[in-house]
Scaffold this active site. Structure first.
Site: not given
Ligand SMILES: *Cc1c(COP(=O)(O)O)cnc(C)c1O
Length: 372
Positions: A35, A264, A312, A135
């Site tokens: 992802k 800055y 930046m 969640r």
């Molecule tokens: C992002 C995600 C993972 C991977 O988690 P990591 O901590 O990067 O290994 C696994 N399962 C779900 C449902 C996720 O959303």
């Protein structure tokens, strides 16, 4: 000439990390998580390093489409499932499997299947239970009802055997057993609900590395694939190899006298007569603006601490004690010599956030070098 900043993705490191995880438990089906554009590494850049994976998991439909266009023919799982009916049409066309985490999704799915008649692709459903993360997922009390509905759908439409999944809240904790919920408690809750003929999926990177016995059959490592640590130990302690290096160069040097200030807000003050190097990397490249003075960079084999606020397009580092630091010297912001976890720690965040934040203006190259 382009700015000297660049990110380098090492395919060999990705393939190595995947192998390392597979060896922990050879029976696992390994589903690396790609992802967020492969945690900022670029789907098109990492996919060749993941050929030994059994499935891939992502979240974004366009990412899944890209994987198919790149020739990935094995299963792809959408980790949050579909968001609307048109996603389901696309998921059919792309032959995607997906998570179902709510009654609303279950109802929409039943309607869609009914309307579709014969399915072009019979998706594998990953039924997500909420075992304490609070969640996504069906609450434990509703697990039996959800599973019964899924079983009916599976039978009616001749779908493959579903997978029961959950997500750990605390598999990265040093004292896992003291956590509420503990991974063991979440595992027990999932197993109590799981029909015998279904597989299960629990393990993220933390679980795969810290409590592999609780990770289930299909594991979902993300960060570990990219060679950063989920915690609590360091990536090197887990034997992981960093997949991304972020490098740039010194583009100017400044001599500052003791007492003079840099950048800055004049945040950093020279304690002695100092040499400050200006590096072509700033927050518009994804380097965190909130990095404090002292955040390490790596120059000519030495740590050069950040000195002054990140701007930046540039940041400033103290190279007073670094022999040979000059305009053109390579500066590693993170990578082989400087774990991204270390930089993240200084910045009060985690490697995940830094890796995902590298911006599109940073040019990437891909290497395949097993020996570094
Ligand atoms: C992002 C995600 C993972 C991977 O988690 P990591 O901590 O990067 O290994 C696994 N399962 C779900 C449902 C996720 O959303």
């Amino acid at each position: 000439m382009p700015r000297p900043i660049r990110a380098v993705v090492n395919l060999a490191a990705i393939a190595y990390n995947l192998e390392l995880i597979k060896k922990i438990q050879p029976e696992w089906h390994c589903m690396p998580v790609v992802k967020a554009n492969a945690y900022g590494h670029g789907l098109e850049r990492v996919v060749n390093g993941l050929q030994a994976a059994d499935l891939l998991a992502t979240l974004e439909l366009d990412g899944a489409a890209k994987l198919r266009a790149l020739g990935w023919n094995k299963p792809i799982v959408l980790l949050e499932g579909f968001f609307n009916q048109s996603d389901l049409i696309d998921a059919q066309a792309l032959k995607l499997d997906f998570v179902v985490h709510s009654d609303a999704q279950l109802d929409a799915l039943a309607l869609f299947f009914q309307a579709a008649g014969k399915l072009a692709y019979k998706p594998r459903l990953f039924i997500k239970l909420n075992t304490g993360m609070n969640r996504l997922g069906f609450p434990e009390e509703q697990a039996a009802a959800a599973i019964a509905s899924v079983k009916a759908l599976v039978q009616q439409h001749e779908l493959p055997a579903p997978v029961l999944m959950t997500h750990f809240a605390n598999a990265d904790a040093a004292d896992m057993r003291a956590q509420r919920p503990s991974p063991a408690r979440q595992h027990t809750a999932l197993m109590a609900a799981k029909p015998d003929e279904w597989l299960c999926s629990l393990g993220n990177s933390a679980a795969v590395l810290n409590c592999p016995e609780l990770a289930g059959n299909i594991v979902r490592p993300g960060i570990a694939i990219y060679g950063a640590s989920p915690g609590p130990r360091t990536a090197a302690e887990y034997g992981l190899r960093p997949a991304m290096q972020l490098c740039s160069e010194i583009i100017a040097l400044q001599k500052v006298s003791a007492g003079q200030r840099v950048g800055y807000g004049s945040r950093w003050q020279a304690p002695i007569d100092s040499t400050i190097a200006v590096v072509a990397c700033g927050y518009a490249d994804g380097y965190p603006r909130h990095a404090p003075d002292g955040t390490p960079t790596w120059v000519n084999g030495h740590v050069a601490p950040l000195a002054g606020r990140v701007s930046m397009d540039m940041l400033t580092i103290d190279v007073t004690h670094i022999p040979g630091a000059q305009v053109g010297s390579v500066v590693q912001l993170w990578g082989e010599q400087l774990p991204v976890d270390t930089v993240a720690g200084h910045c009060g965040t985690i490697a995940y956030e830094l890796l995902c934040a590298v911006t599109p203006r940073v040019p990437f190259t891909v290497i395949d070098q097993p020996n570094i």
